[in-house]
Design a protein around this motif. Structure first.
Motif, mmCIF file in Angstrom:
data_model
loop_
_atom_site.group_PDB
_atom_site.id
_atom_site.type_symbol
_atom_site.label_atom_id
_atom_site.label_comp_id
_atom_site.label_asym_id
_atom_site.label_seq_id
_atom_site.Cartn_x
_atom_site.Cartn_y
_atom_site.Cartn_z
ATOM 1 N N VAL A 152 1.026 -1.403 -0.433
ATOM 2 C CA VAL A 152 0.081 -0.258 -0.327
ATOM 3 C C VAL A 152 0.945 1.147 0.094
ATOM 4 O O VAL A 152 0.960 2.145 -0.671
ATOM 5 C CB VAL A 152 -0.991 0.117 0.721
ATOM 6 N N GLY A 153 2.093 1.251 0.805
ATOM 7 C CA GLY A 153 2.699 2.838 0.979
ATOM 8 C C GLY A 153 3.101 2.483 0.060
ATOM 9 O O GLY A 153 4.104 3.774 -0.884
ATOM 10 N N GLN A 154 4.390 1.911 -1.108
ATOM 11 C CA GLN A 154 4.820 1.639 -2.252
ATOM 12 C C GLN A 154 3.740 2.271 -3.506
ATOM 13 O O GLN A 154 4.450 3.067 -4.240
ATOM 14 C CB GLN A 154 5.218 0.119 -2.466
ATOM 15 N N ILE A 155 2.244 1.903 -3.396
ATOM 16 C CA ILE A 155 1.578 2.287 -4.653
ATOM 17 C C ILE A 155 1.607 3.354 -3.999
ATOM 18 O O ILE A 155 1.821 4.454 -5.062
ATOM 19 C CB ILE A 155 0.253 1.573 -4.546
ATOM 20 N N GLY A 156 1.231 3.503 -3.177
ATOM 21 C CA GLY A 156 0.419 5.396 -2.572
ATOM 22 C C GLY A 156 2.213 6.097 -2.936
ATOM 23 O O GLY A 156 2.033 7.095 -3.519
ATOM 24 N N LYS A 157 3.170 5.854 -2.885
ATOM 25 C CA LYS A 157 4.559 7.152 -3.287
ATOM 26 C C LYS A 157 4.646 7.097 -4.834
ATOM 27 O O LYS A 157 5.075 7.717 -5.399
ATOM 28 C CB LYS A 157 5.655 6.157 -3.225
ATOM 29 N N ILE A 158 3.957 6.242 -5.409
ATOM 30 C CA ILE A 158 4.085 5.502 -6.982
ATOM 31 C C ILE A 158 2.842 6.451 -7.322
ATOM 32 O O ILE A 158 3.487 7.571 -8.321
ATOM 33 C CB ILE A 158 3.530 4.260 -7.617
ATOM 34 N N LYS A 159 2.328 7.143 -6.575
ATOM 35 C CA LYS A 159 1.185 7.827 -7.005
ATOM 36 C C LYS A 159 1.039 9.444 -6.152
ATOM 37 O O LYS A 159 0.617 10.504 -7.010
ATOM 38 C CB LYS A 159 -0.440 7.280 -6.426
ATOM 39 N N GLY A 160 2.873 9.984 -6.450
ATOM 40 C CA GLY A 160 3.203 11.038 -5.882
ATOM 41 C C GLY A 160 2.649 11.099 -4.404
ATOM 42 O O GLY A 160 2.407 12.508 -4.296
ATOM 43 N N CYS A 161 2.092 10.452 -3.370
ATOM 44 C CA CYS A 161 1.696 10.271 -2.207
ATOM 45 C C CYS A 161 3.011 10.668 -1.101
ATOM 46 O O CYS A 161 4.450 9.852 -0.836
ATOM 47 C CB CYS A 161 1.071 9.969 -1.485
ATOM 48 N N ARG A 162 2.250 11.103 0.158
ATOM 49 C CA ARG A 162 3.337 11.567 0.860
ATOM 50 C C ARG A 162 2.973 10.604 2.658
ATOM 51 O O ARG A 162 1.843 10.050 2.023
ATOM 52 C CB ARG A 162 3.296 12.840 2.283
ATOM 53 N N VAL A 163 3.796 9.221 2.091
ATOM 54 C CA VAL A 163 3.217 8.571 3.048
ATOM 55 C C VAL A 163 3.410 8.301 4.301
ATOM 56 O O VAL A 163 5.317 7.778 4.600
ATOM 57 C CB VAL A 163 3.818 7.067 2.083
ATOM 58 N N VAL A 164 3.079 7.619 5.429
ATOM 59 C CA VAL A 164 3.153 7.055 6.954
ATOM 60 C C VAL A 164 2.640 6.570 6.871
ATOM 61 O O VAL A 164 2.453 5.613 6.732
ATOM 62 C CB VAL A 164 3.039 8.679 7.336
ATOM 63 N N GLY A 165 4.161 5.694 7.764
ATOM 64 C CA GLY A 165 3.738 3.988 8.311
ATOM 65 C C GLY A 165 3.486 4.261 9.670
ATOM 66 O O GLY A 165 4.467 4.395 10.118
ATOM 67 N N ILE A 166 2.641 3.156 10.301
ATOM 68 C CA ILE A 166 2.797 2.424 11.290
ATOM 69 C C ILE A 166 3.248 1.268 11.773
ATOM 70 O O ILE A 166 2.046 0.428 10.677
ATOM 71 C CB ILE A 166 1.484 2.619 12.178
ATOM 72 N N ALA A 167 4.431 1.164 12.848
ATOM 73 C CA ALA A 167 4.650 -0.602 13.366
ATOM 74 C C ALA A 167 4.951 -0.481 14.233
ATOM 75 O O ALA A 167 4.709 0.386 15.158
ATOM 76 C CB ALA A 167 5.594 -0.634 11.720
ATOM 77 N N GLY A 168 5.294 -1.492 14.785
ATOM 78 C CA GLY A 168 5.801 -2.353 16.566
ATOM 79 C C GLY A 168 7.152 -1.961 16.836
ATOM 80 O O GLY A 168 7.381 -2.715 17.750
ATOM 81 N N THR A 169 8.157 -2.092 15.658
ATOM 82 C CA THR A 169 8.892 -2.337 15.606
ATOM 83 C C THR A 169 10.353 -0.706 15.129
ATOM 84 O O THR A 169 9.885 -0.616 14.569
ATOM 85 C CB THR A 169 10.399 -3.317 15.777
ATOM 86 N N ASP A 170 11.798 -0.517 16.124
ATOM 87 C CA ASP A 170 12.069 1.004 14.984
ATOM 88 C C ASP A 170 12.631 -0.046 13.748
ATOM 89 O O ASP A 170 12.776 0.494 12.727
ATOM 90 C CB ASP A 170 13.348 0.904 15.973
ATOM 91 N N ASP A 171 13.505 -0.872 14.192
ATOM 92 C CA ASP A 171 13.666 -2.283 12.651
ATOM 93 C C ASP A 171 12.781 -1.827 11.695
ATOM 94 O O ASP A 171 12.520 -1.505 10.304
ATOM 95 C CB ASP A 171 14.365 -3.624 12.861
ATOM 96 N N LYS A 172 11.674 -2.003 11.956
ATOM 97 C CA LYS A 172 10.475 -1.955 11.065
ATOM 98 C C LYS A 172 9.929 -0.801 10.353
ATOM 99 O O LYS A 172 10.160 -1.122 8.976
ATOM 100 C CB LYS A 172 8.602 -2.576 11.576
ATOM 101 N N ILE A 173 10.061 0.432 11.058
ATOM 102 C CA ILE A 173 9.855 1.817 10.538
ATOM 103 C C ILE A 173 10.855 2.361 9.465
ATOM 104 O O ILE A 173 11.833 3.021 8.922
ATOM 105 C CB ILE A 173 10.041 2.719 12.064
ATOM 106 N N ASN A 174 12.566 1.613 10.231
ATOM 107 C CA ASN A 174 13.706 1.405 9.810
ATOM 108 C C ASN A 174 13.349 0.962 7.606
ATOM 109 O O ASN A 174 13.861 1.766 7.138
ATOM 110 C CB ASN A 174 15.268 1.259 10.212
ATOM 111 N N THR A 175 13.057 0.250 8.139
ATOM 112 C CA THR A 175 12.615 -0.621 6.721
ATOM 113 C C THR A 175 11.503 -0.120 5.444
ATOM 114 O O THR A 175 11.971 0.192 5.047
ATOM 115 C CB THR A 175 11.961 -2.145 7.109
ATOM 116 N N LEU A 176 10.610 0.665 6.739
ATOM 117 C CA LEU A 176 9.571 1.259 5.883
ATOM 118 C C LEU A 176 10.170 2.276 5.220
ATOM 119 O O LEU A 176 10.033 2.199 3.719
ATOM 120 C CB LEU A 176 8.531 1.734 6.229
ATOM 121 N N LYS A 177 11.476 3.102 5.789
ATOM 122 C CA LYS A 177 11.788 4.008 5.006
ATOM 123 C C LYS A 177 12.905 3.968 4.387
ATOM 124 O O LYS A 177 12.964 4.564 3.418
ATOM 125 C CB LYS A 177 12.441 5.072 6.376
#
Length: 334
Positions: free
Chosen positions: A163-188
């Motif tokens: 979902v987040g990646q498609i959001g970026k493809i569409k030109g959106c600003r994307v914020v993700g919510i997850a449960g560990t710092d490692d996952k947040i780093n992976t998202l970005k």
């Protein structure tokens, strides 16, 4: 080849988080295949949060699993023997099939898939149900516009990461919510999200959302429900779209949880909240697969998998979904 197959049955209906005692392993003899049937060897098994709902004996969009019968989910398998003109030995197929190492299927319950420059397990994730869920939910309900803010809960999971990646493809600003710092780093780092919030280390989700979404939230992809989704409501913009895909925070509750009423927020913002299931778009699946595959080939979309090896580890892999163990799609390799 041995004519014995291992099978996993639903032994009990879990009252809370599933336990190993809720599953039962047996072996059974595989009969000879008949006309129009194929003998399959399971290669990859998908475990998904929605299966938890099917373990309850309640009315839903899909019938519940029967006690003492095999659990089913999406499986990629290899044709070992065929008496069906559409399939030959060595073909790879996808279907919603029982948790068995060897199994018999008719031609109508499976579809042929191609082996590409990526693992066959991709047909359980980015090119399967999870990728299609992300694609059609955003296309039909989200209707993303360039420059909008998209917030995704369960963002490091199989659906959320797409979902987040498609959001970026569409030109959106994307914020993700997850449960560990490692996952947040992976998202970005790997999925190109702009910002992330670790909900387990955040004391005030409303405040955290205000900091990373200074212009409010235009589209919210809801994988979790519960308190996180309540906090999002305080920040939705006029004409916001809330896409209800899952409610993993509530799946293992013994009683129906109470939550904040969304009506006031929806009315004053003229906002939309809509639930859906991916099978609503079954007639359009080929369109979705083609677009997802194109983005993959163009390098605009990437995918991660958490691979667990061994048929005997399917129950634990499923249980681990509710502990947030996986990043991307959780798959069991047989």
């Amino acid at each position: 080849m041995s004519n014995q197959t291992k099978v996993i049955l639903l032994n009990n209906r879990p009252e809370a988080t599933p336990e190993h005692s809720d599953f039962k392993f047996i072996e059974e003899t595989v009969p000879e295949i008949e006309t129009d049937q194929v003998l399959l060897k399971s290669l990859f098994v998908s475990v998904d949060p929605y299966l938890r709902g099917r373990m309850r004996d309640i009315k839903s969009y899909i019938p519940p699993f029967e006690l003492h019968q095999p659990i089913t989910s999406a499986i990629v398998a290899e044709v070992i023997e065929s008496k069906n003109d559409r399939y030959v030995k060595g073909d790879y197929v996808l279907g919603n099939l029982p948790w068995k190492t060897l199994l018999i299927a008719d031609g109508a319950s499976i579809q042929k898939v191609k082996k590409m420059d990526m693992p066959l397990s991709a047909y359980l994730g980015v090119l399967g149900m999870t990728g299609l869920t992300a694609y059609f939910g955003l296309e039909d309900i989200g209707k993303l516009k360039e420059g909008e803010t998209l917030v995704v809960s369960g963002a490091a999971g199989a659906v959320g990461s797409i979902v987040g990646q498609i959001g970026k493809i569409k030109g959106c600003r994307v914020v993700g919510i997850a449960g560990t710092d490692d996952k947040i780093n992976t998202l970005k780092k790997d999925f190109n999200f702009d910002e992330g919030i670790n909900y387990k280390t955040t004391d005030d989700m409303r405040k955290a959302l205000a900091q990373v979404c200074p212009d409010g939230i235009d589209v919210y992809w809801d994988n979790v429900g519960g308190a996180i989704s309540d906090a999002v409501l305080f920040h939705i913009n006029q004409f916001a779209r809330i896409i209800n895909c899952g409610a993993i925070a509530d799946y293992n509750e013994k009683e129906m949880p109470t939550s904040m009423s969304p009506q006031t927020f929806l009315i004053k913002n003229s906002a939309l909240m809509q639930g859906f299931i991916v099978s609503n778009y079954q007639k359009q699946f080929l369109e979705g697969i083609e677009q997802l595959a194109t983005w993959l080939q163009q390098g605009k979309l990437t995918h991660k998998e958490t691979i667990v090896e061994g048929f005997e580890h399917i129950p634990q892999a499923f249980i681990d979904l509710f502990n947030g163990t996986n990043t991307g799609k959780m798959v069991v390799k047989i």
